[in-house]
Design an enzyme around this catalytic site. Structure first.
Site, mmCIF file in Angstrom:
data_model
loop_
_atom_site.group_PDB
_atom_site.id
_atom_site.type_symbol
_atom_site.label_atom_id
_atom_site.label_comp_id
_atom_site.label_asym_id
_atom_site.label_seq_id
_atom_site.Cartn_x
_atom_site.Cartn_y
_atom_site.Cartn_z
ATOM 1 C CE LYS A 43 -4.182 0.108 1.281
ATOM 2 N NZ LYS A 43 -5.516 -0.476 0.054
ATOM 3 C CG HIS A 74 21.095 25.685 -15.164
ATOM 4 N ND1 HIS A 74 22.813 25.590 -13.696
ATOM 5 C CD2 HIS A 74 21.267 24.672 -15.193
ATOM 6 C CE1 HIS A 74 23.296 24.380 -14.140
ATOM 7 N NE2 HIS A 74 22.215 23.575 -14.748
ATOM 8 C CD GLN A 110 30.307 18.524 -10.548
ATOM 9 O OE1 GLN A 110 30.049 19.136 -10.064
ATOM 10 N NE2 GLN A 110 30.423 18.026 -11.323
ATOM 11 C CB THR A 136 -2.586 -3.374 -0.220
ATOM 12 O OG1 THR A 136 -4.044 -2.926 -1.055
ATOM 13 C CG2 THR A 136 -1.655 -4.559 -1.933
ATOM 14 N NE ARG A 161 27.955 28.047 -10.258
ATOM 15 C CZ ARG A 161 27.977 26.930 -10.741
ATOM 16 N NH1 ARG A 161 27.735 26.743 -11.126
ATOM 17 N NH2 ARG A 161 28.053 25.522 -10.113
HETATM 18 O O1 LIG Z 1 28.884 22.959 -10.355
HETATM 19 C C1 LIG Z 1 28.874 22.125 -11.731
HETATM 20 N N1 LIG Z 1 28.639 21.200 -11.894
HETATM 21 C C2 LIG Z 1 28.950 20.603 -13.314
HETATM 22 O O2 LIG Z 1 29.481 19.909 -13.503
HETATM 23 C C3 LIG Z 1 28.474 21.760 -14.486
HETATM 24 N N2 LIG Z 1 28.114 22.151 -15.694
HETATM 25 N N3 LIG Z 1 28.083 23.298 -15.683
HETATM 26 N N4 LIG Z 1 27.470 23.855 -15.224
HETATM 27 C C4 LIG Z 1 28.285 22.758 -13.944
HETATM 28 N N5 LIG Z 1 28.220 23.580 -12.408
#
Ligand SMILES: O=c1[nH]c(=O)c2nn[nH]c2[nH]1
Length: 295
Positions: A10, A256, A228, A57, A176
């Protein structure tokens, strides 16, 4: 043909439980959405229309409410373990039970500087996610997490030095906007039994609070070289905070915000250091995933 995999149950079982402290009059609420999925010797219900192996369920939904009445519903790792363990214990032909508990935020109101005894508000759409799998004869696999925690920083994020070739148009940037919808999961060391989960109860809320705080603090303070790099730092700090956590995973969309060149209008400067007006993008979005594990 044969059934190579099957699980049923469920979904979207909505659960609310209130605790009333008779002495203080303070009431505490908990609201979750629960999913139960069962695995086991159930193939004949698919291949032979044999319903004798089917725990309906509807009965699974009833079980969630009965167990919620009879047991604590917090921390969700405990309640999820109680429910999952119930199914692999009671039904000899059910060998695995997957239980997901999504906890919604009800934060106590502070009225005139005082916590209100029975009033709450939804202070964010982010949820606490807990998934427990009871594996008969092995134990309880518990994964905790945060989902839909939407964050944005208006600076403190850069992205440069990436591969530049005949496919590259993205300009490098040293300043950014960074925005993401946090989906974080931390996986606990396998618990051999429900008792082992009960002994670790004090760790679960602490780990959630730490993970949420670390995520926001690192997001805010890291001079981010990329999504990352920042998510790795978050993961490392969560692993360091709780020895019983073996893996931390993040899945972060890069939401973005594009600069808008307005120079066509009387030379209006709105790019680079003059950028103030941006176009938030719904899609496409970056999607950055990683799992960081203890050495
Ligand atoms: O932080 C980012 N990692 C990426 O791999 C990436 N690719 N375009 N912009 C990005 N910004």
């Amino acid at each position: 043909s044969y059934v190579s995999a099957a699980r049923y149950g469920k979904d979207n079982v909505r659960l609310y439980k209130v605790h009333r402290d008779e002495k203080t009059g303070v009431q505490t609420v908990n609201e979750t959405t629960v999913t139960v999925l069962l695995e086991g010797d159930i193939e004949t219900s698919y291949t032979k229309a044999d319903n004798s192996v089917v725990v309906a369920t509807d009965s699974q939904k009833n079980t969630v409410y009965v167990l919620a009445k009879q047991n604590p519903v917090t921390p969700p790792e405990l309640f999820g373990s109680i429910v999952a363990n119930h199914f692999t214990t009671k039904y000899k032909h059910i060998h695995k039970a997957h239980v997901k508990v999504v906890t919604h935020r009800w934060t106590r109101m502070v009225i005139d500087g005082k916590p209100h005894p029975h009033s709450f508000y939804r202070d964010g759409n982010d949820v606490r996610v807990t998934e427990v799998t009871s594996i008969e004869g092995t134990g309880l696999a518990v994964r905790s997490g945060i989902k839909d925690l939407l964050v944005l920083k208006s600076t403190g994020s850069a992205f440069h030095g990436f591969v530049r070739d005949e496919f590259t148009t993205l300009p490098e940037t040293w300043d950014r906007i960074m925005s993401t919808d946090v989906d974080a999961t931390w996986e606990w060391k396998l618990f051999p039994s429900l008792d082992a989960v009960k002994q670790s109860v004090p760790l679960f809320d602490k780990a959630f609070d730490t993970a949420r705080a670390v995520t926001m603090k690192t997001f805010a303070e890291d001079n981010s070289a990329s999504v990352q790099a920042t998510m790795y730092k978050m993961s490392d700090l969560i692993l360091a905070a709780e020895p019983l956590i073996e893996h931390v995973s993040y899945a972060l969309p890069n939401k973005h915000y594009f600069e808008i060149d307005l120079s066509w209008h009387k030379g209006l400067k709105n790019t680079g250091k003059d950028a103030e007006v941006y176009a938030p993008q719904s899609n496409p979005n970056g999607l950055i995933k990683c799992t960081v594990s203890r050495q």
